[in-house]
Design an enzyme around this catalytic site. Structure first.
Site, PDB file in Angstrom:
ATOM      1  N   ARG A 240     -13.881   2.660   1.566  1.00  0.00           N
ATOM      2  CA  ARG A 240     -12.650   2.725   2.368  1.00  0.00           C
ATOM      3  C   ARG A 240     -12.876   3.311   3.751  1.00  0.00           C
ATOM      4  NH1 ARG A 240      -7.773   0.664  -0.023  1.00  0.00           N
ATOM      5  NH2 ARG A 240      -8.460   0.135  -2.104  1.00  0.00           N
TER       6      ARG A 240
ATOM      7  N   HIS B 260       6.061  -1.235  -2.081  1.00  0.00           N
ATOM      8  CA  HIS B 260       4.635  -1.413  -1.780  1.00  0.00           C
ATOM      9  C   HIS B 260       4.530  -2.602  -0.824  1.00  0.00           C
ATOM     10  CE1 HIS B 260       0.362  -2.119  -3.624  1.00  0.00           C
ATOM     11  NE2 HIS B 260       0.308  -1.415  -2.523  1.00  0.00           N
TER      12      HIS B 260
ATOM     13  N   TYR C 154     -10.666  11.380  -4.933  1.00  0.00           N
ATOM     14  CA  TYR C 154     -10.689  10.094  -4.236  1.00  0.00           C
ATOM     15  C   TYR C 154      -9.301   9.525  -3.962  1.00  0.00           C
ATOM     16  CZ  TYR C 154     -12.726   5.697  -2.689  1.00  0.00           C
ATOM     17  OH  TYR C 154     -13.133   4.638  -1.919  1.00  0.00           O
TER      18      TYR C 154
ATOM     19  N   CYS D 181      -5.034  -9.765  -1.671  1.00  0.00           N
ATOM     20  CA  CYS D 181      -4.316 -10.901  -1.092  1.00  0.00           C
ATOM     21  C   CYS D 181      -4.275 -10.823   0.435  1.00  0.00           C
ATOM     22  CB  CYS D 181      -2.889 -10.957  -1.622  1.00  0.00           C
ATOM     23  SG  CYS D 181      -2.798 -11.509  -3.325  1.00  0.00           S
TER      24      CYS D 181
ATOM     25  N   SER E 291      -3.085  -6.599  -4.998  1.00  0.00           N
ATOM     26  CA  SER E 291      -4.332  -6.318  -4.288  1.00  0.00           C
ATOM     27  C   SER E 291      -5.149  -7.602  -4.111  1.00  0.00           C
ATOM     28  CB  SER E 291      -5.141  -5.254  -5.025  1.00  0.00           C
ATOM     29  OG  SER E 291      -5.304  -5.641  -6.352  1.00  0.00           O
TER      30      SER E 291
ATOM     31  N   ASP F 268       1.031  -0.913   4.159  1.00  0.00           N
ATOM     32  CA  ASP F 268       0.987  -0.717   2.705  1.00  0.00           C
ATOM     33  C   ASP F 268       2.323  -0.340   2.062  1.00  0.00           C
ATOM     34  OD1 ASP F 268      -0.551  -0.731   0.312  1.00  0.00           O
ATOM     35  OD2 ASP F 268      -0.658   1.449   0.331  1.00  0.00           O
TER      36      ASP F 268
ATOM     37  N   ARG G 192      -8.570   4.457  -7.712  1.00  0.00           N
ATOM     38  CA  ARG G 192      -7.449   4.956  -8.506  1.00  0.00           C
ATOM     39  C   ARG G 192      -7.759   4.750  -9.987  1.00  0.00           C
ATOM     40  NH1 ARG G 192      -3.497   2.168  -8.820  1.00  0.00           N
ATOM     41  NH2 ARG G 192      -4.063   0.288  -7.699  1.00  0.00           N
TER      42      ARG G 192
ATOM     43  N   LYS H 260       0.243   6.946  -2.820  1.00  0.00           N
ATOM     44  CA  LYS H 260       0.786   6.230  -3.977  1.00  0.00           C
ATOM     45  C   LYS H 260       1.680   7.144  -4.827  1.00  0.00           C
ATOM     46  CE  LYS H 260      -1.515   2.520  -2.911  1.00  0.00           C
ATOM     47  NZ  LYS H 260      -0.820   1.365  -2.346  1.00  0.00           N
TER      48      LYS H 260
HETATM   49  O1  O2Y Z   1      -8.491   3.171  -4.772  1.00  0.00           O
HETATM   50  C1  O2Y Z   1      -7.782   3.925  -4.117  1.00  0.00           C
HETATM   51  O2  O2Y Z   1      -7.723   5.129  -4.330  1.00  0.00           O
HETATM   52  C2  O2Y Z   1      -6.947   3.414  -3.042  1.00  0.00           C
HETATM   53  S1  O2Y Z   1      -5.853   2.177  -3.569  1.00  0.00           S
HETATM   54  C3  O2Y Z   1      -5.022   1.589  -2.162  1.00  0.00           C
HETATM   55  C4  O2Y Z   1      -5.331   2.097  -0.932  1.00  0.00           C
HETATM   56  C5  O2Y Z   1      -4.661   1.637   0.181  1.00  0.00           C
HETATM   57  C6  O2Y Z   1      -3.683   0.705   0.026  1.00  0.00           C
HETATM   58  N1  O2Y Z   1      -3.378   0.216  -1.186  1.00  0.00           N
HETATM   59  C7  O2Y Z   1      -4.048   0.609  -2.277  1.00  0.00           C
HETATM   60  C8  O2Y Z   1      -3.612  -0.027  -3.569  1.00  0.00           C
HETATM   61  O3  O2Y Z   1      -4.227   0.144  -4.602  1.00  0.00           O
HETATM   62  O4  O2Y Z   1      -2.594  -0.726  -3.530  1.00  0.00           O
HETATM   63 MN    MN Z   2      -1.524  -0.683  -1.672  1.00  0.00          MN
END
Ligand code: O2Y
Ligand code: MN
Length: 606
Positions: A387, A244, A215, A268, A266, A291, A73, A224
């Site tokens: 992932r 979340h 991605y 944890c 994240s 999630d 992200r 998200k």
């Molecule tokens: O980096 C990404 O695109 C995925 S981020 C993500 C994926 C699954 C669950 N939680 C997260 C997060 O950043 O909280």
């Molecule tokens: Mn998440």
């Protein structure tokens, strides 16, 4: 189905406008079938983007390698474009919506040349559930289509529920890499450069526009973008919660069931907790979600939660049979892997999988990689944010209620972070507002590896929502307070602060974590019924030293230490919140939180 056959006039018009702007070679409305999924995989295989894994080891699984600029992200390029900057708040990137739409419209112009534009109708939550919401994503990425098949409920069944005039969240997505006539991706993950990536949210009009990334959270817009950033705004306006949070089901030896939801920043172990295998005899934990939780009040005054997702998009590195056997079982088939390493016999490998690399690998860059255990600086074979996307139904611990359209009644909320000092193993809030205070101060201690900040500093991530709240975080705190004020508190979930990561003076973790966390969950379970040994302290209600059965390796004095309320540490915590954390929210910070802060400080000083 053809676009001309779409029965929802608003949807049809929006799709036609997108087509005119983006100039794709073809348009397809997705039906959600297995044949469609298989075709998406085939298209990406033929473009050199997907590698089919060994069907004898990982049946139905594929591996993708993304561009190095497109691995996670992109928070710096994520925007909340509300009309007023104040509505986005100080913790979001704000851009004027009209200006952003102008910029992005120019990027979108002709961006799908040479590609197919897929129209993906999807439901977040069981199709037709009162708590579910419908989105429609327009995307030029077959990888996104296949991933959305796993992570949400896609297809004609969603259009049937949408009808001729139902509400949907329009989500535009393009990888931002048009193809010239006859050109193919030819093994190159399509995306735009970092400075051309935009992940934009328009909260007032409930729209999502994403450009330049293929991605994860940037491109699978149900997750998200819709399920948190836009849904948090809907939840504020409609009086519910979009969080979340994981959701787990826990059953005690007497067969009594409760559902617990929890928010953690994240790193944890949130997915591990959602899939925990209890070590405590007679107890059972099952997974509802790992999630995101959407929660609405039922007629009985209780909060009912659904998992809006249909799959797990988990981090591969560190996942192994010890840390999360249920996840390992879930990803054995029908899974999309991205940026993990490939073995010679076409299986997957990553750092922390639980065994050494079996010979020569292809790393996430597509280069040959041979493990060198003497070289501590060897770059990893799998990207740290690599992932898996796997259907939730494949989890051996999935609860039978996970797709119940009315949701599951939540008894407890957990908040936690990585806190080597000060925060005890578990601490129950005295009441709802105290619990909101706990959520507002969530954070993890920064490790020495994060070079931009001094080690020991707490990086706060209130409610683990900082990157995911679609509006002003101060107003978000207010929304939580209002939920407590406008509902019967006795029926609201009890709130707990947990910390699996406390260290002793020698720097060693005191608590073993993982399955042993079931001991803490058991105490929480009992506390929801007013049972369990408990002591009132300045910071909340903590277990008596013998209330939680000690796991192997945890001595009586360890237990005392991990449950100890460190008065001086808490005074420093309060001072940090007052000086460094709460001022970030300016005059939007609800006064109730300051009152709570003062009350805790007073108790610590008395
Ligand atoms: O980096 C990404 O695109 C995925 S981020 C993500 C994926 C699954 C669950 N939680 C997260 C997060 O950043 O909280
Ligand atoms: Mn998440």
């Amino acid at each position: 189905m053809k676009v001309s056959e779409l029965k929802h006039s608003g949807l049809k018009k929006w799709v036609e406008e997108a087509q005119a702007l983006m100039s794709p070679e073809a348009v397809e409305v997705c039906d959600g079938s297995q044949a469609e999924y298989d075709r998406m995989i085939l298209i990406t295989k033929e473009a050199g983007l997907a590698t089919e894994l060994n069907p004898a080891k990982k049946p139905g699984c594929v591996l993708y390698r993304s561009d190095p600029s497109d691995v996670a992200r992109v928070e710096a390029s994520t925007y909340i474009a509300s009309k007023s900057k104040d509505d986005a708040g100080p913790t979001n990137n704000w851009v004027d919506p009209a200006a952003l739409k102008k910029t992005m419209t120019e990027l979108y112009r002709g961006c799908m040349k040479g590609r197919t534009m897929y129209v993906i109708p999807y439901s977040m939550g069981p199709v037709g559930s009162d708590i579910a919401k419908i989105g429609v994503e327009i995307s030029d990425s077959p990888y996104v289509v296949a991933s959305m098949h796993i992570m949400s409920r896609v297809g004609t069944k969603v259009l049937d529920v949408l009808g001729t005039d139902g509400f949907f969240v329009p989500c535009l997505h393009s990888v931002g890499k048009p193809l010239a006539p006859g050109e193919s991706d030819n093994g190159q993950w399509p995306c735009a450069p970092l400075d051309k990536k935009y992940i934009s949210h328009f909260p007032e009009t409930r729209e999502i526009w994403s450009y330049g990334s293929g991605y994860g959270g940037n491109a699978l817009l149900g997750k998200k973008c819709l399920a948190l950033r836009i849904a948090s705004v809907l939840a504020r306006d409609e009086g519910w919660l979009a969080e979340h949070m994981l959701i787990l089901k826990i059953t005690n030896p007497e067969g009594e069931v409760k559902y617990i939801s929890g928010a953690f920043p994240s790193a944890c172990g949130k997915t591990n907790l959602a899939m925990l295998i209890p070590t405590l005899p007679g107890w059972k934990v099952e997974t509802v979600g790992d999630d995101i939780a959407w929660m609405k009040f039922g007629a009985d005054g209780r909060l009912y939660a659904i998992n809006p997702e249909a799959g797990f998009f988990g981090v591969a590195p560190g996942t192994n049979n010890e840390s999360n056997r249920n996840a390992m079982e879930s990803i054995k088939k029908n899974t999309i892997y991205t940026n993990v390493a490939l073995t010679e016999d076409k299986d997957v490998w990553w750092e922390g999988i639980g065994y050494d690399a079996p010979g020569k690998l292809i790393d996430w860059h597509g280069k040959e990689w041979i493990q060198d255990k003497n070289n501590k600086n060897q770059p990893p074979a799998a990207h740290p944010n690599s992932r898996f996307a796997a259907p939730a139904r494949q989890c051996p611990a999935i609860a039978k209620e996970w797709e119940d359209p009315k949701g599951v009644p939540i008894s407890a909320f957990l908040f936690g972070g990585r806190r080597p000092k000060t925060i005890p193993l578990v601490n129950q809030a005295k009441n709802w507002i105290h619990g909101v205070f706990m959520g507002s101060i969530v954070g993890s201690e920064v490790t020495a590896a994060a070079l931009d900040v001094k080690a020991g500093v707490i990086r706060r991530d209130p409610f683990a929502m900082l990157p995911f709240c679609g509006y002003n975080m101060g107003d978000y705190f207010k929304h939580w307070i209002k939920i407590g004020q406008s509902h019967d508190e006795s029926k609201l979930p009890k709130i707990f602060f947990v910390n699996w990561f406390r260290k002793n003076d020698g720097g060693k973790f005191i608590w073993p974590g993982y399955g042993e966390n079931s001991r803490v969950l058991a105490w929480i379970f009992d506390r929801c019924d007013g049972k369990g040994g408990a002591m009132e302290t300045a910071i909340g209600t903590v277990p008596t030293p013998d209330a939680i059965a000690r796991p192997n390796g945890v001595s009586e004095s360890d237990m005392k230490e991990i449950l100890n309320v460190d008065i001086e540490g808490w005074k420093a915590e309060i001072a940090d919140i007052r000086k460094n954390h709460y001022p970030k929210f300016g005059d939007k910070l609800p006064k109730e939180l300051l009152v709570e802060l003062d009350a805790i400080e007073k108790r610590l000083n008395s």
